[in-house]
Design a protein around this motif. Structure first.
Motif, mmCIF file in Angstrom:
data_model
loop_
_atom_site.group_PDB
_atom_site.id
_atom_site.type_symbol
_atom_site.label_atom_id
_atom_site.label_comp_id
_atom_site.label_asym_id
_atom_site.label_seq_id
_atom_site.Cartn_x
_atom_site.Cartn_y
_atom_site.Cartn_z
ATOM 1 N N TYR A 1 -15.420 43.598 42.412
ATOM 2 C CA TYR A 1 -15.351 42.581 43.463
ATOM 3 C C TYR A 1 -13.888 42.264 43.782
ATOM 4 C CZ TYR A 1 -20.304 41.523 42.552
ATOM 5 O OH TYR A 1 -21.653 41.604 42.418
ATOM 6 N N ASP A 2 -13.646 41.855 45.039
ATOM 7 C CA ASP A 2 -12.334 41.344 45.427
ATOM 8 C C ASP A 2 -12.302 39.839 45.221
ATOM 9 O OD1 ASP A 2 -11.159 43.767 46.235
ATOM 10 O OD2 ASP A 2 -12.156 43.677 48.173
ATOM 11 N N TYR A 3 -11.110 39.328 44.874
ATOM 12 C CA TYR A 3 -10.943 37.904 44.633
ATOM 13 C C TYR A 3 -9.791 37.382 45.479
ATOM 14 C CZ TYR A 3 -13.929 39.196 40.750
ATOM 15 O OH TYR A 3 -14.965 39.699 40.000
ATOM 16 N N GLU A 4 -9.576 36.065 45.427
ATOM 17 C CA GLU A 4 -8.514 35.444 46.220
ATOM 18 C C GLU A 4 -7.473 34.822 45.307
ATOM 19 O OE1 GLU A 4 -9.999 32.843 49.203
ATOM 20 O OE2 GLU A 4 -11.395 34.328 50.034
ATOM 21 N N GLU A 5 -6.281 34.665 45.883
ATOM 22 C CA GLU A 5 -5.153 34.198 45.079
ATOM 23 C C GLU A 5 -5.274 32.732 44.703
ATOM 24 O OE1 GLU A 5 -0.252 34.221 45.348
ATOM 25 O OE2 GLU A 5 -1.462 34.975 46.992
ATOM 26 N N THR A 6 -5.598 31.883 45.660
ATOM 27 C CA THR A 6 -5.687 30.437 45.407
ATOM 28 C C THR A 6 -6.937 29.885 46.071
ATOM 29 O OG1 THR A 6 -4.303 30.040 47.347
ATOM 30 C CG2 THR A 6 -3.201 30.111 45.204
ATOM 31 N N SER A 7 -8.023 29.920 45.354
ATOM 32 C CA SER A 7 -9.275 29.348 45.860
ATOM 33 C C SER A 7 -10.266 29.311 44.722
ATOM 34 C CB SER A 7 -9.831 30.177 47.020
ATOM 35 O OG SER A 7 -10.397 31.374 46.530
ATOM 36 N N ASP A 8 -11.485 28.925 45.048
ATOM 37 C CA ASP A 8 -12.534 28.930 44.028
ATOM 38 C C ASP A 8 -13.026 30.341 43.737
ATOM 39 O OD1 ASP A 8 -12.414 26.198 43.856
ATOM 40 O OD2 ASP A 8 -13.969 25.883 45.379
ATOM 41 N N LEU A 9 -12.574 31.293 44.579
ATOM 42 C CA LEU A 9 -13.021 32.671 44.404
ATOM 43 C C LEU A 9 -12.050 33.455 43.531
ATOM 44 C CD1 LEU A 9 -14.221 33.415 48.052
ATOM 45 C CD2 LEU A 9 -15.619 32.789 46.061
ATOM 46 N N ASN A 10 -11.701 32.907 42.378
ATOM 47 C CA ASN A 10 -10.845 33.590 41.428
ATOM 48 C C ASN A 10 -11.668 34.552 40.585
ATOM 49 O OD1 ASN A 10 -8.411 32.308 42.092
ATOM 50 N ND2 ASN A 10 -8.978 30.514 40.869
ATOM 51 N N ALA A 11 -10.972 35.484 39.929
ATOM 52 C CA ALA A 11 -11.658 36.365 38.984
ATOM 53 C C ALA A 11 -12.303 35.519 37.890
ATOM 54 C CB ALA A 11 -10.665 37.352 38.383
ATOM 55 N N PRO A 12 -13.466 35.917 37.362
ATOM 56 C CA PRO A 12 -14.201 35.067 36.406
ATOM 57 C C PRO A 12 -13.442 34.796 35.114
ATOM 58 C CG PRO A 12 -15.183 37.261 36.548
ATOM 59 C CD PRO A 12 -14.194 37.155 37.663
ATOM 60 N N TRP A 13 -12.516 35.691 34.738
ATOM 61 C CA TRP A 13 -11.718 35.436 33.537
ATOM 62 C C TRP A 13 -10.529 34.517 33.829
ATOM 63 C CZ3 TRP A 13 -13.257 40.253 35.189
ATOM 64 C CH2 TRP A 13 -12.394 40.907 36.093
ATOM 65 N N ASN A 14 -10.395 34.105 35.089
ATOM 66 C CA ASN A 14 -9.390 33.107 35.452
ATOM 67 C C ASN A 14 -10.073 31.738 35.520
ATOM 68 O OD1 ASN A 14 -7.105 31.800 36.315
ATOM 69 N ND2 ASN A 14 -7.210 32.566 38.412
ATOM 70 N N SER A 15 -10.655 31.335 34.403
ATOM 71 C CA SER A 15 -11.403 30.071 34.362
ATOM 72 C C SER A 15 -11.254 29.427 32.983
ATOM 73 C CB SER A 15 -12.891 30.322 34.657
ATOM 74 O OG SER A 15 -13.441 31.231 33.727
ATOM 75 N N GLU A 16 -11.444 28.116 32.965
ATOM 76 C CA GLU A 16 -11.278 27.363 31.713
ATOM 77 C C GLU A 16 -12.555 27.417 30.880
ATOM 78 O OE1 GLU A 16 -8.532 25.857 30.686
ATOM 79 O OE2 GLU A 16 -7.373 26.293 32.511
ATOM 80 N N ILE A 17 -12.375 27.597 29.580
ATOM 81 C CA ILE A 17 -13.492 27.482 28.632
ATOM 82 C C ILE A 17 -13.017 26.594 27.483
ATOM 83 C CG2 ILE A 17 -14.410 29.766 29.217
ATOM 84 C CD1 ILE A 17 -13.304 30.771 26.585
ATOM 85 N N ILE A 18 -13.968 26.101 26.695
ATOM 86 C CA ILE A 18 -13.632 25.258 25.541
ATOM 87 C C ILE A 18 -14.027 26.003 24.268
ATOM 88 C CG2 ILE A 18 -14.069 23.069 24.349
ATOM 89 C CD1 ILE A 18 -14.639 21.822 27.057
ATOM 90 N N LEU A 19 -13.052 26.132 23.368
ATOM 91 C CA LEU A 19 -13.274 26.812 22.099
ATOM 92 C C LEU A 19 -13.322 25.795 20.960
ATOM 93 C CD1 LEU A 19 -10.840 29.881 22.280
ATOM 94 C CD2 LEU A 19 -13.311 29.883 22.623
ATOM 95 N N ASP A 20 -14.098 26.126 19.963
ATOM 96 C CA ASP A 20 -14.175 25.305 18.754
ATOM 97 C C ASP A 20 -13.577 26.099 17.593
ATOM 98 O OD1 ASP A 20 -15.074 23.163 16.975
ATOM 99 O OD2 ASP A 20 -16.497 24.688 16.256
ATOM 100 N N PHE A 21 -12.496 25.581 17.008
ATOM 101 C CA PHE A 21 -11.905 26.175 15.813
ATOM 102 C C PHE A 21 -12.150 25.224 14.638
ATOM 103 C CE2 PHE A 21 -9.501 28.600 18.890
ATOM 104 C CZ PHE A 21 -9.382 29.850 18.286
ATOM 105 N N SER A 22 -13.234 25.465 13.924
ATOM 106 C CA SER A 22 -13.538 24.637 12.730
ATOM 107 C C SER A 22 -13.524 23.160 13.078
ATOM 108 C CB SER A 22 -12.548 24.936 11.596
ATOM 109 O OG SER A 22 -12.599 26.299 11.244
#
Length: 527
Positions: free
Chosen positions: A56-77
């Motif tokens: 897929y093509d994505y955009e530089e500054t919009s909601d249509l970013n690549a899916p790995w350009n997104s925030e996630i929350i990690l739990d470290f112990s």
């Protein structure tokens, strides 16, 4: 400073606690193409793309970013961290069946390595600002979008992106001039497309391959000297390069001495392809309006040409002439049926004299002799030659008939002094420095045109004598055996010639020698 400390601590946690981390919000896998899925491994800091087809093509500054350009929350112990995946991608592993990298797919990623050996296209800004990225190989014909590698500082060299020996893309889009570094063998498809570059030079002659549209749309490009080492040419390489330097007559655009970009011979019927040309670009002859004959001067390999090089918009395809034996090569390379520059038949008229300039080097047939003609100390002189070089003017003397000149199988250059100028196309001549071979009442002379004008046809020659004062030069072969022969002084200085006694073989006194046997001042002379 706090952000840097946070990233450092988090990186250390990844390194020592990779197996203990848990994603409690967000995703580390999904789709990035109709038939492509992605997954991210925090422990290996690796993104894996699996499947086939186009991303897929994505955009530089919009909601249509690549899916790995997104925030996630990690739990470290029990400790939670907000993480953007793209900041922790060191490696990307791609299935061989995947064909493209989408627009802005890895924009601003921390990416260090990705294998693009099977990729056919890279989208606009695909790796923009990937400052740590290094790529070692890329297929020659991969399409690369604008700014695909812009900001990839680890790959830049003097304003240009290189991958191995391949020039991939202009790194600094506003750069006016570039010197392509030594050892560069390939210019990637679209490498300079639509850039405002003005001057491109080469540090050496390593270049062998130029991809499609490599310089297309470079309307400001004025200097481009393509090395003569290139053997592989893409399509539409020079399309839109309207500012390339012209030759001294401003009749064609060229990319150095070896490449013809555009011929614009307005009103002319013939064009000669110089023997040093190695490539003829797309639509090179489309601006010609009356050309009916194109002659290749190549004696070895004829030049390569773009598919549309001999497409004409104003005329039918002209006759193409090539050296003897080059017809099949022309058909294979140009897709055009060519006529060989054949044996040439030259008539020697009733005077026994003629001028000639051949399309090919040639042997001299029996029954005729050939001479270079030059003027020295106000006198006209001849030097007999053993063979003829192409495009050189000669004077012929021999039997009154048609003589056939057979092409030589090797290249031959004239080394004798010569003031004769051979013509390869019809030309209107005039001026006090131009003399034409003429005959009147048996007298053969080179007469000055001066204020008159005359059309001399292709294949003939005229005598060029700058700063001459004589109105004409007499031509008389005094000895058939001399290889260097004084013909006669100019008429202004040969009054003594009128005091000679001349008889024909019948014993009749005549004013001028005639062809055959003459008795001049008591000596037998063959004319």
């Amino acid at each position: 400073m706090k952000k840097l400390l946070f990233l450092t601590v988090l990186t250390m946690l990844f390194a020592v606690n990779a197996a203990a981390q848990t994603v409690i919000e967000g995703t580390t896998s999904g789709k990035c193409g109709d038939n492509i899925t992605w997954s991210y491994d925090f422990g290996l800091r690796t993104l894996t793309l699996t499947g086939s087809g186009r991303m897929y093509d994505y955009e530089e500054t919009s909601d249509l970013n690549a899916p790995w350009n997104s925030e996630i929350i990690l739990d470290f112990s029990g400790v939670h961290f907000d993480v953007n995946i793209k900041n922790y991608i060191d490696f990307v592993v791609i299935d061989q069946k995947i064909e493209s990298i989408g627009n802005y797919a890895f924009y601003y990623a921390s990416l260090k390595h990705i294998n693009l050996d099977y990729i056919k296209s890279i989208g606009t800004g695909a790796f923009k600002k990937c400052e740590n990225l290094k790529i070692t190989s890329l297929p020659t014909n991969t399409t690369i979008g604008d700014d695909a590698f812009r900001g990839c500082a680890q790959m830049a060299d003097e304003g240009v992106i290189y991958i191995g020996n391949t020039l991939v893309q202009l790194y600094e889009s506003g750069k006016n001039s570039v010197t392509i570094k030594a050892g560069t063998t390939t210019i990637q498809k679209g490498a300079f497309k639509n850039k405002q570059i003005e001057t491109i030079t080469f540090a050496d002659n390593s270049l062998t391959t130029i991809g499609d549209e490599a310089f297309s749309g470079c309307s400001n490009l004025k200097t481009l000297d393509i090395p003569n080492t290139v053997t592989t040419w893409g399509q539409n390489i020079f399309s839109g390069c309207t500012s390339l330097l012209n030759d001294e007559t401003e009749t064609y655009q060229k990319a150095g001495d070896h490449v013809i970009v555009k011929v614009s011979k307005k009103g002319e019927k013939q064009y000669r392809i110089p023997s040093n040309i190695i490539y003829i670009a797309e639509n090179a002859f489309s601006a010609c309006d009356q050309v009916t004959k194109i002659v290749s001067e190549h004696t070895t390999t004829i030049p390569q040409a773009a598919t549309s090089a001999f497409s004409f918009t104003k005329i039918e395809t002209p006759n193409i002439y090539v050296e003897d034996g080059k017809e099949s090569e022309c058909a294979n390379k140009w897709g055009i049926a060519a006529t060989k520059i054949n044996h040439t038949t030259i008539p020697v008229g009733s005077t026994g004299y003629a001028t000639v300039s051949l399309e090919h080097s040639a042997q001299i047939p029996s029954g005729v002799k050939a001479y270079t003609v030059y003027v020295e100390d106000g006198q006209i002189k001849l030097k007999q030659v053993s063979k003829l070089a192409k495009h050189v003017g000669y004077m012929l003397y021999g039997d009154v008939k048609n003589h056939t000149f057979t092409p030589l199988k090797y290249s031959y250059s004239e080394t004798e002094d010569n003031d004769l100028v051979g013509l390869q196309e019809d030309q209107v001549l005039s001026g006090a420095d131009k003399y034409l071979l003429t005959s009147r009442d048996g007298d053969v002379k080179f007469r000055c045109l001066d204020k008159t004008s005359k059309v001399l046809t292709a294949g003939k020659a005229y005598l060029s004598v700058p700063n001459a004062t004589a109105s004409e030069y007499s031509v008389r072969i005094i000895s058939d055996d001399d290889t260097e022969t004084d013909i006669d002084e100019t008429l202004e200085n040969n009054a003594h010639a009128n005091n000679r006694t001349i008889y024909n073989i019948a014993g009749q006194r005549v004013n001028q020698p005639r062809q055959g046997l003459n008795i001049i001042d008591g000596k037998l002379v063959i004319m």
